[in-house]
Design an enzyme around this catalytic site. Structure first.
Site, PDB file in Angstrom:
ATOM      1  CG  ASP A   1      20.769 -61.490  61.184  1.00 35.08           C
ATOM      2  OD1 ASP A   1      21.892 -62.011  61.346  1.00 35.08           O
ATOM      3  OD2 ASP A   1      20.452 -60.839  60.174  1.00 35.08           O
TER       4      ASP A   1
ATOM      5  CE1 TYR B   1      30.766 -59.345  53.539  1.00 38.46           C
ATOM      6  CE2 TYR B   1      31.164 -60.095  51.290  1.00 38.46           C
ATOM      7  CZ  TYR B   1      31.541 -59.346  52.390  1.00 38.46           C
ATOM      8  OH  TYR B   1      32.700 -58.597  52.331  1.00 38.46           O
ATOM      9  NE  ARG B   2      20.700 -62.546  55.386  1.00 33.35           N
ATOM     10  CZ  ARG B   2      20.347 -61.616  56.277  1.00 33.35           C
ATOM     11  NH1 ARG B   2      20.821 -61.633  57.508  1.00 33.35           N
ATOM     12  NH2 ARG B   2      19.485 -60.681  55.929  1.00 33.35           N
TER      13      ARG B   2
ATOM     14  CG  ASN C   1      37.120 -58.792  51.124  1.00 32.82           C
ATOM     15  OD1 ASN C   1      37.885 -58.495  52.027  1.00 32.82           O
ATOM     16  ND2 ASN C   1      35.850 -59.110  51.351  1.00 32.82           N
TER      17      ASN C   1
ATOM     18  CD1 TRP D   1      27.108 -55.957  49.220  1.00 35.94           C
ATOM     19  CD2 TRP D   1      28.334 -57.629  48.364  1.00 35.94           C
ATOM     20  NE1 TRP D   1      27.085 -55.816  47.866  1.00 35.94           N
ATOM     21  CE2 TRP D   1      27.831 -56.836  47.308  1.00 35.94           C
ATOM     22  CE3 TRP D   1      29.140 -58.724  48.054  1.00 35.94           C
ATOM     23  CZ2 TRP D   1      28.108 -57.126  45.977  1.00 35.94           C
ATOM     24  CZ3 TRP D   1      29.403 -58.994  46.733  1.00 35.94           C
ATOM     25  CH2 TRP D   1      28.887 -58.204  45.717  1.00 35.94           C
TER      26      TRP D   1
ATOM     27  CD  GLU E   1      39.367 -61.001  54.001  1.00 39.48           C
ATOM     28  OE1 GLU E   1      39.743 -60.882  52.810  1.00 39.48           O
ATOM     29  OE2 GLU E   1      38.748 -60.106  54.603  1.00 39.48           O
TER      30      GLU E   1
HETATM   31  C1  LIG Z   1      27.794 -66.844  60.296  1.00 38.34           C
HETATM   32  C2  LIG Z   1      28.040 -65.440  59.885  1.00 38.34           C
HETATM   33  C3  LIG Z   1      27.219 -64.831  58.946  1.00 38.34           C
HETATM   34  C4  LIG Z   1      27.440 -63.512  58.557  1.00 38.34           C
HETATM   35  N1  LIG Z   1      26.609 -62.927  57.636  1.00 38.34           N
HETATM   36  C5  LIG Z   1      26.845 -61.670  57.208  1.00 38.34           C
HETATM   37  C6  LIG Z   1      26.032 -61.096  56.207  1.00 38.34           C
HETATM   38  O1  LIG Z   1      25.080 -61.685  55.741  1.00 38.34           O
HETATM   39  N2  LIG Z   1      26.341 -59.840  55.770  1.00 38.34           N
HETATM   40  C7  LIG Z   1      27.408 -59.138  56.278  1.00 38.34           C
HETATM   41  O2  LIG Z   1      27.670 -58.022  55.814  1.00 38.34           O
HETATM   42  N3  LIG Z   1      28.174 -59.654  57.260  1.00 38.34           N
HETATM   43  C8  LIG Z   1      27.929 -60.909  57.730  1.00 38.34           C
HETATM   44  N4  LIG Z   1      28.714 -61.457  58.705  1.00 38.34           N
HETATM   45  C9  LIG Z   1      29.822 -60.663  59.265  1.00 38.34           C
HETATM   46  C10 LIG Z   1      30.974 -60.582  58.288  1.00 38.34           C
HETATM   47  O3  LIG Z   1      31.370 -61.858  57.874  1.00 38.34           O
HETATM   48  C11 LIG Z   1      32.155 -59.837  58.912  1.00 38.34           C
HETATM   49  O4  LIG Z   1      31.746 -58.519  59.184  1.00 38.34           O
HETATM   50  C12 LIG Z   1      33.389 -59.847  58.019  1.00 38.34           C
HETATM   51  O5  LIG Z   1      34.446 -59.177  58.676  1.00 38.34           O
HETATM   52  C13 LIG Z   1      33.127 -59.182  56.701  1.00 38.34           C
HETATM   53  O6  LIG Z   1      34.256 -59.285  55.892  1.00 38.34           O
HETATM   54  P1  LIG Z   1      34.833 -58.023  55.116  1.00 38.34           P
HETATM   55  O7  LIG Z   1      35.455 -57.144  56.174  1.00 38.34           O
HETATM   56  O8  LIG Z   1      35.851 -58.634  54.215  1.00 38.34           O
HETATM   57  O9  LIG Z   1      33.725 -57.375  54.405  1.00 38.34           O
HETATM   58  C14 LIG Z   1      28.505 -62.778  59.124  1.00 38.34           C
HETATM   59  C15 LIG Z   1      29.333 -63.390  60.075  1.00 38.34           C
HETATM   60  C16 LIG Z   1      29.097 -64.696  60.461  1.00 38.34           C
HETATM   61  C17 LIG Z   1      29.982 -65.333  61.489  1.00 38.34           C
END
Ligand SMILES: Cc1cc2nc3c(=O)[nH]c(=O)nc-3n(C[C@H](O)[C@H](O)[C@H](O)COP(=O)(O)O)c2cc1C
Length: 514
Positions: A314, A175-176, A171, A189, A265
């Site tokens: 955020d 996630y920041r 995957n 996450w 992805e």
């Molecule tokens: C700039 C940016 C920062 C993000 N930061 C987070 C984060 O810190 N934690 C989180 O869970 N999702 C964050 N997201 C949203 C996830 O990237 C998004 O939900 C993504 O689909 C998660 O991937 P996954 O489905 O493979 O878990 C962020 C999105 C963006 C555009």
């Protein structure tokens, strides 16, 4: 059109007049945010910014706002219109079983195209130009402190790579990561995301959690973002994680896409760029990373370790509260020579993430229609930060149809977070918020047409009764039918007749009004 790497993408931005190079010295602490925020709020999201003189980081360049306009988002994905991608998805979904040789032959180009989606592992890549196993410090990178009350400096555009211990699938999620010190960072996450599920799978595999309901509660809390201290015996072991920063734009965008957990992805990026993503093996962990990434962090998270993460300014325009999340320990850093640090800021919309969200809205429409074919169009207004409001138009065919659509959306991947769903009839243009407000205000009897339900909510929601759990609202703003118990006549919408419109068109100039 596929970009080889971030540098190729930066050159394309430059050629398209979409990049501003900034040679004046700026501080990664707050100043880059203030500059970028002003640019993001300017007409059409302003240009992408390349800071070439970052205070305290001689030799480093910082790229920000790379996706921050409708035009750049299309350029990033190599299309003139995002509908092109939606149409390509539609073509794949529309495939019928071929009957006869001729139809099979017609399918060959599509099968050949599919071959381009799969990632390719190569033996070496520029991300290994410099390999640092011992001498590294995360703060050697110009990581931003975005907002004054942030808990520290956050890596904001990382592609976090994990492997499902059960299926072996990888995957990539964005996630920041809050930098704690030279070698550790927070792993934010949220609990409903795929990275968190991989972490829980590791814990299950470690045998640390029995099948009891109490253990399940504890397991959830231990995967991070639980807002409660987990109790009881802590599991041993760790999960390997790799983080790529500064990837070509299709992969960076793919990390944000709410894809089903079983779809890699890397493949989505291959589909978007129509060319395979090239991967190389990591030095210290059993994972693969994009060969052309600017920077790669290799490491692990311990199954028995959580640490306070946040607050952080955020997407919502408010600071998200501090909470407990796993800690990422870095074992090795590899990077290109003179690496470019790619980042973003989030805050009051519109920001760069608004354009990414809008692209997801367009690309996901055909996929939503697989489950809910009655959906005509969808609008996730930027001001509502995407998960707070979805306006959807439907071809209404039976009593209660709007409610069926609401429930279908709440059951669909990350759309489960949608706090408010507004359903209108197909003749309402959902992209025209004025028209939507007119419909909603006129068409609802609030007690009858508003439906409340409970379920998972976004971790960033600061108003829900509990972290991650709260209520949602659906508004049925469709015309009500007698079969739904509405027996009064429904009035007709006011529209001028076409003949009068044409007569006035013909005399308009003569009237001298404009
Ligand atoms: C700039 C940016 C920062 C993000 N930061 C987070 C984060 O810190 N934690 C989180 O869970 N999702 C964050 N997201 C949203 C996830 O990237 C998004 O939900 C993504 O689909 C998660 O991937 P996954 O489905 O493979 O878990 C962020 C999105 C963006 C555009």
């Amino acid at each position: 059109m596929a970009y080889d790497d971030l540098r190729d993408w930066i050159s394309a931005l430059d050629r398209a007049g979409e990049l501003k190079r900034i040679r004046a010295e700026v501080d990664p602490i707050l100043e880059i945010t203030e500059i970028t925020d002003r640019v993001s709020k300017s007409t059409n999201g302003g240009p992408a910014l390349l800071f070439e003189n970052v205070k305290g980081y001689r030799g480093w360049h910082v790229l920000i706002n790379q996706f921050g306009s409708a035009r750049r988002m299309k350029l990033a994905l190599g299309v003139d219109s995002l509908d092109e991608i939606a149409n390509r998805i539609h073509q794949f979904l529309d495939v019928k079983s071929p009957e006869g040789l001729l139809q099979k032959i017609k399918m060959l180009p599509m099968l050949a195209e599919m071959g381009k989606f799969f990632p390719k592992t190569v033996s070496r890549g520029p991300c290994k130009e410099v390999i640092r196993r011992d001498e590294f410090d995360l703060l050697n990178m110009p990581v931003l402190q975005c907002w004054p009350k942030d808990a520290g400096r956050f890596i904001t555009l990382p592609c976090v790579i994990t492997r499902d211990p059960k299926t072996g699938k990888r995957n990539v999620g964005m996630y920041r990561m809050q930098v704690y010190d030279a070698r550790t960072a927070g792993m934010h996450w949220q609990r409903q995301k795929v990275g968190a599920e991989h972490y829980r799978e590791r814990m299950r595999a470690a045998g640390s959690a029995s099948a009891s309901p109490a253990a399940a509660v504890d397991l959830m809390a231990r995967s991070g973002g639980g807002a409660i201290e987990p109790e009881g015996e802590r599991p041993q072991g760790k999960m390997e994680v790799a983080v790529a920063i500064g990837t070509e734009p299709a992969l960076t965008f793919a990390a944000v896409i709410p894809a089903p957990p079983d779809v890699e992805e890397f493949m989505i990026a291959g589909f978007l760029r129509q060319k395979p993503v090239e991967l190389v093996k990591c030095e210290t962990v059993d994972l693969e990373v994009p060969a052309t990434a600017e920077i790669v962090l290799e490491g692990y998270v311990n199954l028995d370790e959580l640490r306070t993460e946040g607050p952080f300014g955020d997407h919502t325009g408010f600071y998200s509260l501090e909470d407990l999340y796993p800690v990422f320990h870095v074992t090795c850093v590899t990077h290109r020579k003179s690496p470019i640090y790619a980042t973003t800021i989030v805050g009051k919309p519109p920001m760069e993430d608004a354009w990414m969200g809008k692209a997801i809205e367009r690309i996901f429409l055909p996929l939503m229609r697989v489950t809910l074919p009655e959906i005509v169009d969808v609008n996730l207004p930027v001001e509502a930060v995407f998960h707070n409001l979805m306006i959807v138009s439907i071809r209404k065919s039976y009593p209660g149809h709007a409610r069926k659509v609401m429930n279908g959306i709440w059951a669909m991947g990350q759309a489960m977070f949608t706090k408010c769903i507004v359903v209108v009839d197909e003749d309402c243009d959902v992209q025209n918020v004025r028209e939507v407000v007119l419909r909603v205000a006129n068409h609802i009897d609030p007690e009858r047409d508003i439906q409340f339900t409970l379920g998972p909510v976004d971790s960033l929601d600061h108003s829900s009764r509990l972290p991650n759990f709260g209520s949602k609202m659906g508004i049925d703003a469709t015309r009500k039918w007698p079969t739904e118990g509405f027996t009064r006549p429904w009035p007709e919408e006011i529209r001028m007749d076409e003949a009068t419109r044409q007569r006035v068109n013909a005399m308009w100039k003569k009237l001298g009004i404009e």
